[in-house]
Scaffold this motif. Structure first.
Motif, PDB file in Angstrom:
ATOM      1  N   ILE A 208      37.172  52.079  60.776  1.00 14.30           N
ATOM      2  CA  ILE A 208      37.208  51.057  59.730  1.00 14.30           C
ATOM      3  C   ILE A 208      35.794  50.639  59.352  1.00 14.30           C
ATOM      4  CG2 ILE A 208      37.906  48.685  59.237  1.00 14.30           C
ATOM      5  CD1 ILE A 208      40.392  49.163  60.921  1.00 14.30           C
ATOM      6  N   LYS A 209      34.916  50.575  60.302  1.00 10.30           N
ATOM      7  CA  LYS A 209      33.533  50.179  60.036  1.00 10.30           C
ATOM      8  C   LYS A 209      32.857  51.201  59.106  1.00 10.30           C
ATOM      9  CE  LYS A 209      29.202  49.088  62.476  1.00 10.30           C
ATOM     10  NZ  LYS A 209      28.395  50.249  62.019  1.00 10.30           N
ATOM     11  N   ALA A 210      33.076  52.507  59.398  1.00 10.96           N
ATOM     12  CA  ALA A 210      32.464  53.546  58.564  1.00 10.96           C
ATOM     13  C   ALA A 210      33.012  53.488  57.135  1.00 10.96           C
ATOM     14  CB  ALA A 210      32.713  54.913  59.182  1.00 10.96           C
ATOM     15  N   ASP A 211      34.343  53.307  57.000  1.00 10.94           N
ATOM     16  CA  ASP A 211      34.939  53.233  55.668  1.00 10.94           C
ATOM     17  C   ASP A 211      34.439  52.007  54.912  1.00 10.94           C
ATOM     18  OD1 ASP A 211      36.330  55.509  56.220  1.00 10.94           O
ATOM     19  OD2 ASP A 211      38.206  54.473  56.775  1.00 10.94           O
ATOM     20  N   ALA A 212      34.346  50.878  55.631  1.00 15.55           N
ATOM     21  CA  ALA A 212      33.913  49.643  54.984  1.00 15.55           C
ATOM     22  C   ALA A 212      32.461  49.747  54.514  1.00 15.55           C
ATOM     23  CB  ALA A 212      34.071  48.480  55.950  1.00 15.55           C
ATOM     24  N   GLU A 213      31.620  50.410  55.273  1.00 18.09           N
ATOM     25  CA  GLU A 213      30.208  50.548  54.891  1.00 18.09           C
ATOM     26  C   GLU A 213      30.057  51.414  53.640  1.00 18.09           C
ATOM     27  OE1 GLU A 213      28.404  52.025  58.435  1.00 18.09           O
ATOM     28  OE2 GLU A 213      28.098  50.013  59.302  1.00 18.09           O
ATOM     29  N   ARG A 214      30.901  52.467  53.513  1.00 16.59           N
ATOM     30  CA  ARG A 214      30.849  53.299  52.322  1.00 16.59           C
ATOM     31  C   ARG A 214      31.279  52.529  51.078  1.00 16.59           C
ATOM     32  NH1 ARG A 214      32.541  57.438  55.967  1.00 16.59           N
ATOM     33  NH2 ARG A 214      34.758  56.952  55.558  1.00 16.59           N
ATOM     34  N   VAL A 215      32.362  51.728  51.213  1.00 19.26           N
ATOM     35  CA  VAL A 215      32.850  50.955  50.081  1.00 19.26           C
ATOM     36  C   VAL A 215      31.804  49.918  49.661  1.00 19.26           C
ATOM     37  CG1 VAL A 215      34.596  49.289  49.317  1.00 19.26           C
ATOM     38  CG2 VAL A 215      35.270  51.314  50.628  1.00 19.26           C
ATOM     39  N   MET A 216      31.172  49.273  50.632  1.00 23.27           N
ATOM     40  CA  MET A 216      30.160  48.260  50.331  1.00 23.27           C
ATOM     41  C   MET A 216      28.938  48.878  49.635  1.00 23.27           C
ATOM     42  SD  MET A 216      30.272  45.947  53.802  1.00 23.27           S
ATOM     43  CE  MET A 216      31.780  45.093  54.275  1.00 23.27           C
ATOM     44  N   ALA A 217      28.588  50.129  50.061  1.00 19.12           N
ATOM     45  CA  ALA A 217      27.454  50.812  49.421  1.00 19.12           C
ATOM     46  C   ALA A 217      27.789  51.158  47.979  1.00 19.12           C
ATOM     47  CB  ALA A 217      27.088  52.068  50.219  1.00 19.12           C
ATOM     48  N   LEU A 218      29.014  51.606  47.731  1.00 17.13           N
ATOM     49  CA  LEU A 218      29.434  51.910  46.363  1.00 17.13           C
ATOM     50  C   LEU A 218      29.459  50.662  45.501  1.00 17.13           C
ATOM     51  CD1 LEU A 218      32.342  54.443  47.014  1.00 17.13           C
ATOM     52  CD2 LEU A 218      30.131  54.954  45.959  1.00 17.13           C
ATOM     53  N   TYR A 219      29.870  49.568  46.097  1.00 12.48           N
ATOM     54  CA  TYR A 219      29.947  48.322  45.319  1.00 12.48           C
ATOM     55  C   TYR A 219      28.557  47.867  44.878  1.00 12.48           C
ATOM     56  CZ  TYR A 219      30.932  43.458  44.121  1.00 12.48           C
ATOM     57  OH  TYR A 219      31.025  42.250  43.456  1.00 12.48           O
ATOM     58  N   LYS A 220      27.561  48.080  45.711  1.00  8.33           N
ATOM     59  CA  LYS A 220      26.198  47.711  45.332  1.00  8.33           C
ATOM     60  C   LYS A 220      25.704  48.547  44.147  1.00  8.33           C
ATOM     61  CE  LYS A 220      24.590  46.010  49.813  1.00  8.33           C
ATOM     62  NZ  LYS A 220      23.610  46.207  50.926  1.00  8.33           N
ATOM     63  N   GLU A 221      26.208  49.786  44.060  1.00  4.81           N
ATOM     64  CA  GLU A 221      25.823  50.671  42.958  1.00  4.81           C
ATOM     65  C   GLU A 221      26.816  50.591  41.805  1.00  4.81           C
ATOM     66  OE1 GLU A 221      25.516  54.511  44.700  1.00  4.81           O
ATOM     67  OE2 GLU A 221      23.823  53.976  45.993  1.00  4.81           O
ATOM     68  N   GLU A 222      27.715  49.567  41.897  1.00 10.80           N
ATOM     69  CA  GLU A 222      28.740  49.342  40.880  1.00 10.80           C
ATOM     70  C   GLU A 222      29.668  50.548  40.742  1.00 10.80           C
ATOM     71  OE1 GLU A 222      26.849  48.247  37.260  1.00 10.80           O
ATOM     72  OE2 GLU A 222      26.090  46.342  38.075  1.00 10.80           O
ATOM     73  N   GLY A 223      29.902  51.219  41.876  1.00 11.79           N
ATOM     74  CA  GLY A 223      30.773  52.381  41.868  1.00 11.79           C
ATOM     75  C   GLY A 223      32.200  52.071  42.290  1.00 11.79           C
ATOM     76  N   THR A 224      32.522  50.821  42.586  1.00 17.70           N
ATOM     77  CA  THR A 224      33.887  50.422  42.964  1.00 17.70           C
ATOM     78  C   THR A 224      34.128  48.983  42.548  1.00 17.70           C
ATOM     79  OG1 THR A 224      35.499  50.406  44.760  1.00 17.70           O
ATOM     80  CG2 THR A 224      33.280  49.626  45.257  1.00 17.70           C
ATOM     81  N   SER A 225      35.395  48.582  42.584  1.00 14.62           N
ATOM     82  CA  SER A 225      35.764  47.242  42.118  1.00 14.62           C
ATOM     83  C   SER A 225      35.504  46.195  43.196  1.00 14.62           C
ATOM     84  CB  SER A 225      37.231  47.215  41.719  1.00 14.62           C
ATOM     85  OG  SER A 225      38.047  47.476  42.854  1.00 14.62           O
ATOM     86  N   ALA A 226      35.503  44.937  42.739  1.00 16.66           N
ATOM     87  CA  ALA A 226      35.306  43.818  43.665  1.00 16.66           C
ATOM     88  C   ALA A 226      36.460  43.691  44.652  1.00 16.66           C
ATOM     89  CB  ALA A 226      35.141  42.517  42.882  1.00 16.66           C
ATOM     90  N   SER A 227      37.674  44.052  44.191  1.00 18.35           N
ATOM     91  CA  SER A 227      38.833  43.952  45.087  1.00 18.35           C
ATOM     92  C   SER A 227      38.717  44.944  46.236  1.00 18.35           C
ATOM     93  CB  SER A 227      40.130  44.180  44.302  1.00 18.35           C
ATOM     94  OG  SER A 227      40.144  45.493  43.738  1.00 18.35           O
ATOM     95  N   ASN A 228      38.209  46.158  45.969  1.00 18.04           N
ATOM     96  CA  ASN A 228      38.005  47.138  47.043  1.00 18.04           C
ATOM     97  C   ASN A 228      36.932  46.657  48.010  1.00 18.04           C
ATOM     98  OD1 ASN A 228      39.943  48.919  46.069  1.00 18.04           O
ATOM     99  ND2 ASN A 228      38.458  50.069  44.823  1.00 18.04           N
ATOM    100  N   TYR A 229      35.920  46.039  47.454  1.00 16.11           N
ATOM    101  CA  TYR A 229      34.856  45.486  48.299  1.00 16.11           C
ATOM    102  C   TYR A 229      35.399  44.400  49.229  1.00 16.11           C
ATOM    103  CZ  TYR A 229      30.758  42.767  49.610  1.00 16.11           C
ATOM    104  OH  TYR A 229      29.803  42.083  50.333  1.00 16.11           O
TER     105      TYR A 229
END
Length: 361
Positions: A112-133
């Motif tokens: 879960i930690k690895a998945d969460a870190e990838r989603v957070m990195a994408l969110y910083k680059e505006e590559g995912t939604s706020a809800s996923n973050y």
């Protein structure tokens, strides 16, 4: 004529005899209506009441030590009577199930930690939604708490002494399975002891009138120890007694006076302030409808008057304190009060003199 006169004379004699008999019966019935009673004079309560209570020494701090998790006990490291220091290992539970649980949770956490870190990195680059973050962030927080909980559970398979003191008893041995919170070892501290006594409600109500308290022990003959009250329970037990704890003031031999020793506590109470505080035999009390009464004798009319009273403690000699309703030196009936009625005519039994004990002479 002589015969007629004789019959009349016989009739007159019969009437006279019947009248005398009737008078005699009336006199007998009147005498029987007057009941003989035994009386005593109410005596003033002494300035101070000395009472005693059986007691037992207790540790000032007693604890039952238990695991916070369930499982089979692997080993108990202490014996009864052994001294242990605070933080010393007391018992060990089989940790196998909790080790497996923690290992699985650790792996889940890493994923879960690895998945969460990838989603957070994408969110910083505006590559995912706020809800996923938010989902990734809260999921990571949740698994962290779960991991910490399982680490605590594994740590709780080791039981440590919460205080420094002695092992009083062991409730369970190695190999037994216990539930969370089930006491395994009972301990008491190595400090001062307290004395526990149980007092009746009448003495509980007078706790502010306590002047002093002392105790003695067979293990230290000839020594009297002054006591001070530590606490008194606010609720009576099933026997309508209140538990009181007292502490020895000053120094004493801790090696001889230990928890579990029997003692006798002597308490001195200030007498009630009421002027009419007296003592009478318990047989003088008539109790009806949860109220107490006595029958007071009026010597001038030889009648008894039923009077409501407030009673206190019964002493070892069979006397009871009358706190209100009766004055010193008043004469009260002390036997057969249940058969008397208010205003009844009575006659006092003669009191046996000191030289004629029992009235046998």
């Amino acid at each position: 004529m002589n015969k007629s006169f004789s019959l009349k004379a016989t009739a007159v004699k019969a009437c006279v005899c019947l009248s005398l008999v009737a008078c005699g019966n009336a006199k007998t019935e009147t005498e029987e209506d007057v009941q003989y009673v035994k009386t005593v004079q109410a005596e003033r309560i002494s300035d101070a009441a000395e009472l005693s209570y059986p007691g037992k020494t207790k540790s000032s701090e007693e604890v039952n030590v238990a695991f916070r998790v369930s499982g089979p006990i692997q080993k108990v490291f202490v014996k009864e009577g052994q001294f242990v220091s605070k933080g010393q290992l007391i018992a060990q539970m089989d940790p196998r199930d909790y080790e497996v649980q923690l290992s699985a949770t650790q792996a889940e956490y890493e994923q879960i930690k690895a998945d969460a870190e990838r989603v957070m990195a994408l969110y910083k680059e505006e590559g995912t939604s706020a809800s996923n973050y938010d989902r990734a962030r809260y999921g990571l927080q949740q698994i962290k708490e779960k991991l910490a909980h399982h680490k605590n559970q594994l740590a709780d398979t080791r039981l440590y002494a919460p205080i420094s003191g002695y092992v009083q008893s062991k409730m369970h041995e190695s190999g037994e399975t216990v539930s969370a919170g089930m006491p395994v070892v009972s301990m008491f501290n190595a400090g001062d002891v307290e004395i526990e006594v149980f007092v009746p409600a009448s003495d509980y109500a007078r706790q502010n009138d306590l002047i002093s308290a002392t105790c003695s022990f067979e293990v230290t003959p000839g020594k009297i120890y002054p006591l001070e009250v530590v606490r008194i329970s606010k609720e009576a037990n099933a026997s309508q007694l209140y538990a009181a704890r007292l502490r020895i003031k000053g120094d004493y031999d801790h090696k001889k006076i230990t928890p579990g020793i029997a003692t006798m506590v002597y308490a001195s109470y200030q007498a009630p302030n009421e002027e009419d505080g007296v003592v009478v035999p318990t047989t003088a009390i008539d109790r009806q409808d949860d109220e107490s009464y006595v029958f007071v004798l009026d010597p001038s009319t030889s009648t008894v008057k039923r009077r409501s009273v407030e009673v206190g403690r019964i002493d070892l000699e069979g006397n009871i304190q009358v706190l209100k309703g009766l004055k010193p030196n008043e004469t009260v009936v002390c036997a057969g009060v249940r058969y008397l009625t208010d205003g009844q005519q009575v006659k006092e039994l003669e009191k046996a003199s000191k030289a004629n004990v029992g009235g046998l002479l």
